[in-house]
Design an enzyme around this catalytic site. Structure first.
Site, PDB file in Angstrom:
ATOM      1  N   LYS A   1      15.194 -58.904 -33.854  1.00 38.91           N
ATOM      2  CA  LYS A   1      15.887 -58.930 -32.569  1.00 38.91           C
ATOM      3  C   LYS A   1      17.390 -58.927 -32.839  1.00 38.91           C
ATOM      4  CE  LYS A   1      17.737 -61.663 -29.797  1.00 38.91           C
ATOM      5  NZ  LYS A   1      18.820 -60.774 -29.337  1.00 38.91           N
TER       6      LYS A   1
ATOM      7  N   THR B   1      25.247 -72.440 -34.168  1.00 43.22           N
ATOM      8  CA  THR B   1      24.540 -73.662 -34.539  1.00 43.22           C
ATOM      9  C   THR B   1      23.652 -74.126 -33.386  1.00 43.22           C
ATOM     10  OG1 THR B   1      26.424 -74.180 -35.934  1.00 43.22           O
ATOM     11  CG2 THR B   1      24.911 -75.986 -35.493  1.00 43.22           C
TER      12      THR B   1
ATOM     13  N   GLU C   1      21.363 -69.432 -40.874  1.00 43.48           N
ATOM     14  CA  GLU C   1      22.730 -69.225 -41.365  1.00 43.48           C
ATOM     15  C   GLU C   1      23.617 -69.403 -40.143  1.00 43.48           C
ATOM     16  OE1 GLU C   1      25.967 -68.262 -42.104  1.00 43.48           O
ATOM     17  OE2 GLU C   1      25.415 -66.134 -42.166  1.00 43.48           O
TER      18      GLU C   1
ATOM     19  N   CYS D   1      31.528 -65.927 -40.177  1.00 44.81           N
ATOM     20  CA  CYS D   1      31.308 -67.373 -40.323  1.00 44.81           C
ATOM     21  C   CYS D   1      31.952 -67.916 -41.589  1.00 44.81           C
ATOM     22  CB  CYS D   1      29.828 -67.696 -40.264  1.00 44.81           C
ATOM     23  SG  CYS D   1      28.876 -66.564 -41.246  1.00 44.81           S
TER      24      CYS D   1
ATOM     25  N   GLU E   1      34.408 -73.834 -34.445  1.00 45.93           N
ATOM     26  CA  GLU E   1      34.607 -72.550 -35.110  1.00 45.93           C
ATOM     27  C   GLU E   1      35.415 -71.658 -34.159  1.00 45.93           C
ATOM     28  OE1 GLU E   1      30.946 -70.480 -35.894  1.00 45.93           O
ATOM     29  OE2 GLU E   1      31.693 -69.824 -37.847  1.00 45.93           O
TER      30      GLU E   1
END
Ligand code: ADP
Length: 491
Positions: free
Chosen positions: A187, A242, A262, A296, A393
């Protein structure tokens, strides 16, 4: 460059696919629903793709489950040779694939070419590793028994991928899965589905049988839940936020699936007084501004020691001011747009929050005059590790700089986060480089090196940055079950 022109060229190469792939057939959503995909550099609609859900995902899982029987029984050499063909096709079509990436994701064309080469490298690497899924023979405690360890593919894998590396995040998962004998339901992100579909087209051309690789897209939570609920899906591999990673991990508990995650990072980039200034500036520029800061492993916090601070800020500011922002198809562009309005809104609010708490804008600090989701390459100083911009982030072209005094302080600030993906340190002191590398709670550490990701190296994080490793020989483990066979009556 006009979206229409690029699409017309891509269509003529046969790589511009706009349907899902189930059991080797290109398929629309069963109810005909579609979703539009935009070029972030100009806001134009590129094309629509099917808005699929539960039913299509269930069929894709069934196809993958049926295909697993034969695919897992092929010799590793046979799977390897098809993966090699896939690799060759990806490289042969490097230019068109890169154009697709720039079109849907926005990154400069040279970075997109880099992504294709990087992405393809996983297919080549795992084509070779397929032949090295070795078992073991163990010493038996009984004279008439023999103990063997066999490694076998886990089965059907659900692979959920993000928009920032729309091709490489697919190959980094699908390469090892297929090498081990697993089959997959992919996906991709609905924001960037075309690279995934083009890669799937090339997989078919390389002789990977129908059903081994399926692609569905549309209603992400419904597709995700269907993958999680299925007893036939034995593993979920995910790259993304996350928050979604945590949901998937919780959802996988019901059927006790393997999970590789990840997730987000919060990379510190530590420059000590004894660093080589030129090396540190060049690396910080790449580590922060490549991919418009949307990786990331991109630097999230620059930690600069007081003795080198002024010299570094001066050189870094000059370098950042020279970055050209624009459409990824334009010559000399170093920074493209952010992916969408939500992304730029997040960047703006983090910068505003930092300013309101005492941070200062050194370079940039606002939307770019090009409009849409272009943001100026930005440096902000006087940042404190408690500010939101240092805790979340950023995923954008903003470099927050924190000044520090001692090595202990730098390590404490660097580790004061729930994330643990990548960290970088710059020093010419060999003892310090080891000491700090060992102290950093991160899965990937760069010493005098600002961004590194290779197919031969394990990629993954400590703490809430994820579980498992992708790439390298370690990247196979998550797609394998270990079986111990005890043979009796052997005396
Ligand atoms: P990002 O913020 O980088 O877009 P996301 O975690 O939202 O990260 O997206 C990464 C991938 O996860 C995308 O393919 C997205 O469609 C998918 N996704 C988002 N929400 C869910 C969900 N509830 N279940 C499964 N997949 C999801």
């Amino acid at each position: 460059m006009e979206t229409e022109n690029v699409v017309a060229r891509l269509k003529s190469s046969g790589l511009f696919r706009t349907k899902g792939l189930i059991g080797g057939k290109w398929i629309d959503a069963y109810d005909g629903k579609t979703i539009e995909v935009y070029n972030p550099a100009n806001g134009e609609v590129i094309a629509s793709v099917p808005f699929m859900g539960e039913k299509e995902t269930k069929d894709a899982i069934s196809s993958a489950y049926d295909a697993f029987r034969d695919w897992s029984k092929l010799t590793a050499f046979d799977r390897s040779s098809r993966l090699h063909k896939w690799y060759n096709l990806l490289i042969e079509h490097k230019e068109e694939l890169a154009q697709l990436i720039t079109l849907e994701q926005g990154k400069p064309l040279n970075e997109a070419i880099g992504e294709v080469v990087y992405g393809a490298s996983f297919i080549e690497f795992y084509a070779e590793e397929a032949k090295r899924v070795n078992g073991d023979i163990l010493p038996s405690p009984m004279p008439d028994r023999r103990l063997f360890v066999l490694k076998q593919p886990v089965g059907v894998v659900g692979a959920i991928t993000p928009w920032n590396f729309p091709l490489a995040m697919i190959t980094r998962k699908v390469g090892p899965a297929l090498a081990c004998g697993c089959t997959v339901v992919i996906k991709p992100s609905e924001l960037t589905p075309f690279s995934a579909l083009a890669a799937a087209e090339l997989a078919i051309q390389s002789g990977i049988p129908p059903g081994v690789l399926n692609v569905v897209m549309g209603d992400a939570p419904k597709i995700g839940n269907s993958l999680l609920e299925s007893r036939q899906v034995r593993k979920i591999t995910f790259t993304g936020s996350t928050a979604v990673g945590k949901k998937l991990m919780a959802g996988a508990a019901e059927t006790v699936k393997k999970v590789s995650l990840e997730l987000g990072g919060n990379a510190p980039f530590i420059i000590f007084d004894d660093a080589d200034l030129e090396v540190a500036v060049k690396a910080s520029l790449a580590s922060k501004f490549l991919y418009t800061g949307q990786a990331c492993i991109c630097t999230n916090r620059l930690l600069v020691q007081e003795g080198i601070y002024d010299k570094f800020m001066n050189a870094f500011s000059n370098a950042v001011k020279s970055l050209k922002v624009g459409d990824g198809f334009s010559e000399g562009v170093a920074q493209g747009p952010l992916i969408n309005e939500a992304a730029i809104h997040k960047v703006e609010s983090l910068v505003q929050d930092a300013i309101s708490k005492g941070a200062k804008v050194v370079v940039g600090g606002k939307r770019h005059s090009l409009g849409l989701t272009f943001y100026e390459p930005t440096i902000i100083s006087d940042v404190k590790n408690e500010m939101l911009i240092a805790r979340q982030e950023i995923f954008g072209p903003v470099a927050p700089v924190i000044r520090f005094k001692t090595e202990e302080e730098a390590i404490q600030i660097a580790n004061d986060t729930d994330a643990g993906l990548a960290a970088y340190l710059f020093t010419n002191n060999i003892q310090r480089s080891w000491r700090v590398s060992e102290a950093l709670e991160y899965g990937i550490v760069g010493v005098n090196e600002g961004l590194h990701a290779y197919e031969v190296a394990p990629f993954g994080g400590f703490k809430q940055s994820g579980l498992g490793r992708e790439g390298s020989k370690y990247g196979l483990d998550d797609f394998l079950e270990i079986k111990c066979i005890c043979m009796g009556n052997m005396g």
